[in-house]
Write an enzyme that holds these catalytic residues in place. Structure first.
Site, mmCIF file in Angstrom:
data_model
loop_
_atom_site.group_PDB
_atom_site.id
_atom_site.type_symbol
_atom_site.label_atom_id
_atom_site.label_comp_id
_atom_site.label_asym_id
_atom_site.label_seq_id
_atom_site.Cartn_x
_atom_site.Cartn_y
_atom_site.Cartn_z
ATOM 1 N N LYS A 1 0.400 -37.868 -25.163
ATOM 2 C CA LYS A 1 0.204 -39.153 -25.837
ATOM 3 C C LYS A 1 1.544 -39.819 -26.143
ATOM 4 O O LYS A 1 1.753 -40.993 -25.844
ATOM 5 C CB LYS A 1 -0.598 -38.949 -27.129
ATOM 6 N N ARG B 1 -1.709 -38.866 -35.290
ATOM 7 C CA ARG B 1 -2.529 -38.263 -34.235
ATOM 8 C C ARG B 1 -1.798 -37.112 -33.566
ATOM 9 O O ARG B 1 -0.571 -37.105 -33.477
ATOM 10 C CB ARG B 1 -2.871 -39.301 -33.154
ATOM 11 N N GLY C 1 -10.513 -34.657 -28.600
ATOM 12 C CA GLY C 1 -11.316 -34.340 -29.774
ATOM 13 C C GLY C 1 -11.080 -32.981 -30.387
ATOM 14 O O GLY C 1 -11.695 -32.631 -31.390
ATOM 15 N N MET D 1 -8.212 -31.659 -31.672
ATOM 16 C CA MET D 1 -7.303 -31.610 -32.826
ATOM 17 C C MET D 1 -7.536 -32.825 -33.714
ATOM 18 O O MET D 1 -8.361 -33.674 -33.417
ATOM 19 C CB MET D 1 -5.859 -31.508 -32.336
ATOM 20 N N ARG E 1 -3.812 -41.895 -20.521
ATOM 21 C CA ARG E 1 -3.648 -40.526 -20.029
ATOM 22 C C ARG E 1 -4.482 -40.386 -18.769
ATOM 23 O O ARG E 1 -5.408 -41.172 -18.532
ATOM 24 C CB ARG E 1 -4.100 -39.510 -21.081
ATOM 25 N N HIS F 1 -17.533 -38.283 -27.664
ATOM 26 C CA HIS F 1 -17.043 -36.901 -27.575
ATOM 27 C C HIS F 1 -17.917 -36.073 -26.644
ATOM 28 O O HIS F 1 -17.425 -35.355 -25.767
ATOM 29 C CB HIS F 1 -17.025 -36.274 -28.975
ATOM 30 N N ARG G 1 -17.640 -1.997 3.850
ATOM 31 C CA ARG G 1 -17.233 -0.836 3.063
ATOM 32 C C ARG G 1 -18.322 0.234 3.131
ATOM 33 O O ARG G 1 -19.477 -0.040 2.800
ATOM 34 C CB ARG G 1 -16.990 -1.240 1.597
ATOM 35 N N GLU H 1 -7.459 0.769 -4.379
ATOM 36 C CA GLU H 1 -8.044 0.541 -5.703
ATOM 37 C C GLU H 1 -7.630 1.608 -6.709
ATOM 38 O O GLU H 1 -8.150 1.636 -7.832
ATOM 39 C CB GLU H 1 -9.571 0.476 -5.593
ATOM 40 N N SER I 1 -7.363 -3.642 1.875
ATOM 41 C CA SER I 1 -8.046 -4.624 1.057
ATOM 42 C C SER I 1 -7.913 -4.156 -0.396
ATOM 43 O O SER I 1 -8.327 -3.050 -0.728
ATOM 44 C CB SER I 1 -9.523 -4.732 1.442
ATOM 45 N N GLY J 1 -8.891 -3.691 -3.879
ATOM 46 C CA GLY J 1 -10.074 -3.743 -4.739
ATOM 47 C C GLY J 1 -9.614 -3.866 -6.182
ATOM 48 O O GLY J 1 -9.500 -2.859 -6.894
ATOM 49 N N THR J 2 -9.335 -5.080 -6.593
ATOM 50 C CA THR J 2 -8.649 -5.269 -7.873
ATOM 51 C C THR J 2 -9.546 -5.016 -9.087
ATOM 52 O O THR J 2 -9.026 -4.874 -10.203
ATOM 53 C CB THR J 2 -8.047 -6.685 -7.957
ATOM 54 N N ASN J 3 -10.855 -4.956 -8.896
ATOM 55 C CA ASN J 3 -11.707 -4.601 -10.037
ATOM 56 C C ASN J 3 -11.401 -3.168 -10.486
ATOM 57 O O ASN J 3 -11.078 -2.915 -11.646
ATOM 58 C CB ASN J 3 -13.192 -4.719 -9.669
ATOM 59 N N ASP J 4 -11.522 -2.227 -9.545
ATOM 60 C CA ASP J 4 -11.241 -0.829 -9.886
ATOM 61 C C ASP J 4 -9.750 -0.589 -10.101
ATOM 62 O O ASP J 4 -9.365 0.257 -10.914
ATOM 63 C CB ASP J 4 -11.763 0.105 -8.784
ATOM 64 N N CYS K 1 -10.253 -8.304 -2.350
ATOM 65 C CA CYS K 1 -11.701 -8.496 -2.306
ATOM 66 C C CYS K 1 -12.376 -8.306 -3.655
ATOM 67 O O CYS K 1 -13.601 -8.313 -3.740
ATOM 68 C CB CYS K 1 -12.342 -7.572 -1.271
ATOM 69 N N TYR L 1 -5.339 -12.863 3.353
ATOM 70 C CA TYR L 1 -6.601 -13.517 2.997
ATOM 71 C C TYR L 1 -7.038 -13.113 1.599
ATOM 72 O O TYR L 1 -6.565 -12.122 1.032
ATOM 73 C CB TYR L 1 -7.700 -13.173 4.015
#
Length: 886
Positions: free
Chosen positions: A26, A96, A105, A107, A352, A468, A628, A756, A775, A777-780, A842, A862
Site C-alpha cells: 500500500k 491502515r 481485510g 489486518m 494494488r 470482504h 511399483r 525413500e 524415483s 518417494g518423498t512421503n516415506d 513421485c 521429472y
C-alpha cells in the site's frame, strides 16, 4: 540515523513501487501514484522494519520513531492547511496496514482518527455540516473501540439498529445530526461501561494506540491463518500508513468506492466496481450497505435499478476511467483500486494488483500478451499454479433440474453443494468430520477466514461484488453469492420468502450466476481449452522438467492424459489388490503356508494384474509407465472379520482356525518399517515374479495389437542396499526373457528403484550400478528422515509451525534442508555412477509448487503428482525454469 518514516503525496514522495518490501504494497503504491501525478491525499508510512523491531523488542518502538512521526505530521499539517488536534481546523487521518503481500481485510484499519468531543464540534463548524461531523465521530468511536480498545463492534451496531427501529429509520443516511450526536453519547457510555474508563480524547494518544493495534494485528489469528493459506512468512511484517482523511460522507456530491480495472471473476476487459454515495470506504468493503455499480454496463449486467456512478457523477467517472487505463498500463497488470469523492473531487486511496479467480488470471494474462503489455514469459509467471485447482472443479449441469430459492450477486464463480451452517466455528468442526459445507452469514468479517476456508461455498445476505466475502472467496477459489437481500438469517435458520432452511439442510450455490438452490444439483466436469490451453502451451515450451502422474486406474490415467501428463511416475500395484473381486485371493496368497499354496493364489491373480496393465498401457500409449511392485506391509491385507477369514477358507480349502493362527503370526510391532517393499520380493520372490510377468505379458499384448511400443519402467520399492536391487533386477530380467520366449515379442523396459530411505540416498552411488532410474518417494523419505509418522504428526506439527520451529508441514512442502539434502546427495552420487540415470519425484510433493522449485534447482528430470495436480505441476515447473534462468 535509521529512517523509519517515509512521506508520500503531491509535494514529496520518498518511496516508489519497487520498495514494497520496505514500505509494504500500500505504501509503495501510494508513493508511486503520487509520483505519477494522480490525486493522492498526502501521508507517511512507518516501514516494515518498524514492525520487525516492534516484535523483536517486546512490542516497543525505535527511539527515533516518535520524533520522525512528529516531523511527518508537521509536514502533513502544512500540506493540508489543518492541524492535528486543532479545535477549530482539525486534521484527521486514517491509519491502515500494508504488508508487502496483499492480505485484504486481515489486518486492522482506523478511519477519522483525531476526532474528539472538541474537534468534532470544530469539524462541524468548519464544514458547515454537523451531520457529517458526528457521523464521522460515531464511526471513529466504533472502529477505534473495536480495533484498539477491544470493545466488540457489535455492541455499537446493536445500539444503532435499535435506535433506527425506535425512530422508524431504515437507512443510516436517514439519521440527522442530532441523531448522531445522541448515538455518540451512547457509544461513549458503552466504552465507559466495558472498560471502566472514558473514550480517549487526546489525538496523539489515539494515533499511537492505532499504530500499535495495526502492528499488533500482524499476528492476530485471522492474519496468521491467511498467511498460512497463502504461504506468507510472518517475518515479513507489515507497514503502517497514516494518511490525511478525505470524506465520502459529506453529502450527495461525495462517494466512496472500490473498483477493478478488469472483471476479477471472468477477466473480461471491462471497468468493474461499486460505489456508495455519502459513505465511507468501510461501508463498501465490509458489506454494511449493498453498493451500486460504477458503470452503466455493470448496472445492466446486474439488473440493478440503482443509478450507476457513470450516471450520477459523469465527470468524476470519466476521470476515474482515465486513471484506470493509466494504472493498468503502468503496472501492466489488473489493478484493485479504492477511491473517495469529496465535494465532487476524486482522490485515489489505493492501488494494488487485484485478487482474481484462476479463470480471470488466465484470461487477463493471455489478453495482456495479445495487447502487447506483457510477454508470454511474464504471463506464465503471473498465474499462481495452485489457483489452477479452481478450474478443475465441476460446474452445474445445465440440463439438471434445480429449485432456485433466490438470487444474489455472482461474487465468485464456480458451483458448490453442501450442508448449510451459520457460523465459522461450526463450519470448521463439520469440515473436520468430512462434511461439505455451505457457510451462510449476514455478512462475513475477517474473523470468518477459517470458516470460509473450510466451506465449499459462501452465501451472504449483505455486501456487494467487492465486499470482504467476495474478495476473499475469489482469492480462495470458493464459489460465493453475496448480497442475497431476500434471505433473513436468525440463529440456525434462514428464511427465503416462505421457505425455511435450517442448519444441516442441503443447499447448492452457483457463484457464476448468483443462484441459491435447494438440495444438491448434479455437476459436470470443466472444459479446459481457450486461455487455459494457450497459457499451458507457453508453460510447456518454457519448462525443463517433464510432468507425470501418479495413477493406477484407467479413469485416473485418462484424466491425467487429458490434463497433459507425459507418463506415469507411480503406478501403485497394491491399490489394484483391494478390489472386492480379488482381495480374497490376495489374502489367500498372504496366508499361504508353502510356495505351492502361494503360487496357486498367484496364478489366480496373474490374469487380473495383466488386465490392469493392459488397460493402462492402452491409454498411455508410448508414454513411460513406472510401475511399483508390491510395497505395503502385509498386515494391510490381512483379514480381520470372521466373514473375511471364512472367504479365504473357502478359496484355499484351509480351516478358519489355521488361517487365524497364520494371520496372528504375520502381525508386526512396527509394520511400516517391517516386512514390506523389496523385503517381500527377497523373501517371496514368486510375488514379484508374478507381477513382472503380468507387466511383460500385458506390454507384449498391447504392442502386438497396436503396433506401438510401450515403455514399462519397473520400480523396486524400499531398497536400502545395492544387493537388494541386484537380486530383484535379475529376477525381473529373467521374467522378461521368459515372456519374450513365450510371446515372441520383445518389450523395451528399464528397472529402477524408489529412494525413500536415508541409507538408500547415502548409498545411491552403489545402487545406481543396477538402476536405470531413481524415483524419490518423498512421503516415506520425510517420515524416515524426521522419524515422524505422517498419520500422527498432524497432532503436533501445528504447534511447531506456530512457534516458528518449521515454516510448513514437511509432508505438504518438501523440507529442503534435511530431506532435500538427501535428495541432493542421491542425485550427485547416482549421476556420478551413471551419467544418464533418470531422476524424478513421485511423492505428494510432486504437485507442490515450492517443492517443484526445489526439484528444478537439484536438476531432476521429472515430477509426478496426482492427476488433478498435473496442470499445477506443469505451470509450476515452467515458473521454476524461468526463475532458474534469471
Amino acid at each position: 540515523m535509521t529512517q523509519w518514516v517515509y512521506a508520500f503525496g503531491p509535494s514529496l514522495s520518498e518511496g516508489d513501487a519497487n520498495q514494497r518490501n520496505l514500505l509494504g504494497g500500500k505504501g509503495a503504491n501510494l508513493a508511486e501514484m503520487a509520483k505519477l501525478g494522480l490525486p493522492v491525499p498526502p501521508g507517511f508510512t512507518l516501514s516494515t522494519e518498524v514492525c520487525t523491531y516492534f516484535y523483536a523488542n517486546g512490542k516497543s518502538y525505535p527511539s527515533e520513531l516518535e520524533s520522525q512521526v512528529d516531523a511527518a505530521l508537521t509536514r502533513l499539517e502544512g500540506d493540508m492547511g489543518a492541524r492535528f488536534g486543532d479545535p477549530e481546523n482539525p486534521l484527521l487521518v486514517s491509519v491502515r496496514s500494508g504488508a508487502r503481500a496483499s492480505m485484504p481485510g486481515m489486518m486492522d484499519t482506523v478511519l477519522n482518527l483525531g476526532l474528539s468531543d472538541v474537534t468534532a464540534e470544530g469539524l462541524a463548524k468548519r464544514s458547515g455540516d454537523a451531520r457529517f461531523a458526528y457521523d464521522s465521530y460515531r464511526r471513529f468511536i466504533t472502529m477505534y473501540s473495536d480495533v484498539v480498545l477491544g470493545v466488540d463492534h457489535y455492541l455499537f451496531e446493536e445500539q444503532l439498529e435499535n435506535y433506527k427501529l425506535e425512530k422508524g429509520y431504515y437507512l443510516d443516511t436517514e439519521l440527522e445530526a442530532d441523531d448522531w450526536k445522541h448515538l455518540v453519547d451512547v457509544y461513549k457510555q458503552i466504552v465507559r461501561e466495558e472498560l471502566d474508563e472514558d473514550f480517549p480524547q487526546d489525538p496523539k494518544a489515539q494515533l499511537w494506540g492505532a499504530v500499535g493495534a495495526v502492528f499488533g494485528s500482524w499476528m492476530n489469528m485471522r492474519a496468521d491463518v491467511y498467511r498460512k493459506l497463502h504461504n506468507i512468512p510472518a517475518s515479513w511484517g507489515t507497514a503502517v500508513n497514516i494518511q490525511a482523511m478525505v470524506f465520502g460522507n459529506m453529502g450527495d456530491d461525495c462517494a466512496t468506492g472500490v473498483a477493478f480495472t478488469r472483471d476479477p471473476s471472468t477477466g473480461e476487459n471491462v471497468f468493474y466496481g461499486e460505489y456508495l454515495v455519502n459513505a465511507q470506504g468501510e461501508d463498501v468493503v465490509a458489506g454494511i450497505r449493498t453498493p451500486q455499480q460504477i458503470s452503466i454496463a455493470g448496472k445492466e449486467s446486474q439488473e440493478s435499478d440503482q443509478p450507476a456512478m457513470e450516471e450520477v457523477m459523469p465527470e468524476v467517472y470519466a476521470q476515474l476511467d482515465t486513471i484506470r487505463g493509466k494504472l493498468e498500463r503502468h503496472y501492466a497488470d489488473m489493478q484493485d483500486i479504492e477511491f473517495t469523492v469529496q465535494g465532487g473531487k476524486l482522490f485515489m486511496l489505493q492501488t494494488r494488483n487485484g485478487k482474481r479467480t484462476a479463470q480471470a488470471a488466465l484470461k487477463i494474462a493471455v489478453e495482456m500478451v495479445e495487447e502487447g503489455l506483457i510477454t508470454p514469459e511474464q504471463a506464465v509467471m503471473r498465474v499462481d499454479p495452485a489457483s489452477l485447482d479452481q478450474l478443475l472443479h465441476p460446474t452445474l449441469d445445465p440440463s439438471a433440474e434445480r429449485q432456485v430459492l433466490t438470487k444474489g450477486l455472482p461474487a465468485s464463480p464456480g458451483a458448490a453443494s453442501g450442508i448449510l451452517c451459520f457460523s465459522s466455528d461450526a463450519a470448521v468442526d463439520l469440515h473436520a468430520r468430512g462434511e461439505k459445507i455451505i457457510l451462510a452469514r449476514v455478512e462475513t468479517s475477517p474473523e470468518d477466514i477459517q470458516g470460509m476456508h473450510a466451506a465449499e461455498g459462501i452465501l451472504t445476505a449483505r455486501g456487494g461484488m467487492t465486499s470482504h466475502a467476495a474478495v476473499v472467496a475469489r482469492g480462495m477459489g470458493r464459489p460465493c453469492v453475496s448480497g442475497a437481500g431476500d434471505i433473513e438469517i436468525s440463529g440456525d435458520t434462514m428464511r427465503i420468502g416462505r421457505v425455511e432452511v435450517k442448519a444441516g439442510d442441503l443447499l447448492t450455490l452457483d457463484g457464476s450466476t448468483g443462484e441459491v438452490m435447494q438440495g444438491e444439483v448434479p455437476m459436470i466436469r470443466p472444459n479446459l481449452s481457450g486461455d487455459f490451453s494457450k497459457l499451458m502451451t507457453w508453460a510447456d515450451d518454457l519448462r525443463d522438467m517433464a510432468v507425470r502422474t501418479n495413477a493406477e486406474t484407467p479413469g485416473d490415467c485418462e484424466t491425467a492424459v487429458e490434463f497433459g501428463a507425459e507418463g506415469i511416475g507411480l503406478c501403485r500395484t497394491e491399490h489394484m489388490f483391494f478390489d472386492a473381486d480379488r482381495i480374497g485371493v490376495v489374502r489367500q496368497m498372504i496366508l499361504a503356508e508353502s510356495v505351492a499354496e502361494r503360487q496357486t493364489a498367484l496364478d489366480k491373480l496373474l490374469p487380473m494384474q495383466r488386465s490392469d496393465f493392459e488397460a493402462i498401457f492402452k491409454i498411455m500409449g508410448a508414454r513411460p509407465v513406472t510401475i511399483r511392485l508390491l510395497d505395503p506391509p502385509l498386515h494391510e491385507f490381512l483379514p480381520h472379520q470372521q466373514s473375511e477369514l471364512e472367504e479365504v477358507a473357502d478359496l484355499s480349502g484351509t480351516a478358519v482356525e489355521i488361517l487365524a493362527s497364520r494371520a496372528k503370526k504375520l502381525t508386526e510391532a512396527n509394520p511400516m518399517l517391517g516386512h514390506r517393499g523389496c523385503r517381500l520380493g527377497i523373501t517371496f520372490p514368486e510375488i514379484y515374479a508374478m507381477q513382472a510377468r503380468a507387466i511383460f505379458e500385458a506390454a507384449a499384448s498391447v504392442q502386438s495389437v497396436s503396433g506401438q511400443a510401450v515403455q514399462p519402467e519397473i520400480m523396486i520399492p524400499l531398497v536400502s542396499m545395492a544387493g537388494e536391487l541386484d537380486v530383484l533386477k535379475r529376477l525381473v530380467d529373467q521374467t522378461a526373457g521368459d515372456v519374450e520366449k513365450d510371446t515372441g515379442v520383445a518389450v523395451a523396459y528399464s528397472v529402477g528403484t524408489m529412494i525413500e530411505l536415508p541409507r538408500a540416498a547415502l548409498q545411491a552411488g552403489q545402487i545406481a550400478e543396477h538402476a536405470a532410474f531413481f524415483s524419490f518417494g518423498t512421503n516415506d523419505l520425510t517420515q524416515t528422515t524426521y522419524g515422524l509418522s505422517r498419520d500422527d504428526a498432524g497432532n503436533f506439527l501445528g504447534q511447531y509451525e506456530k512457534q516458528g520451529l518449521i515454516e510448513r508441514d514437511p509432508f505438504l512442502s518438501l523440507d529442503p534442508d534435511g530431506v532435500g539434502e538427501l535428495v541432493k546427495i542421491a542425485t550427485e552420487r547416482g549421476r556420478a555412477t551413471r551419467a544418464d540415470i533418470k531422476l524424478g519425484i513421485c511423492g505428494e510433493h510432486g504437485g507442490d509448487p515450492a517443492s517443484i522449485d526445489f526439484c528444478q534447482q537439484v536438476g531432476l528430470d521429472y515430477v509426478s503428482c496426482s492427476p488433478f495436480r498435473v496442470p499445477i505441476a506443469r505451470l509450476a515447473a515452467a515458473q521454476s525454469a524461468l526463475k532458474a534462468r534469471g
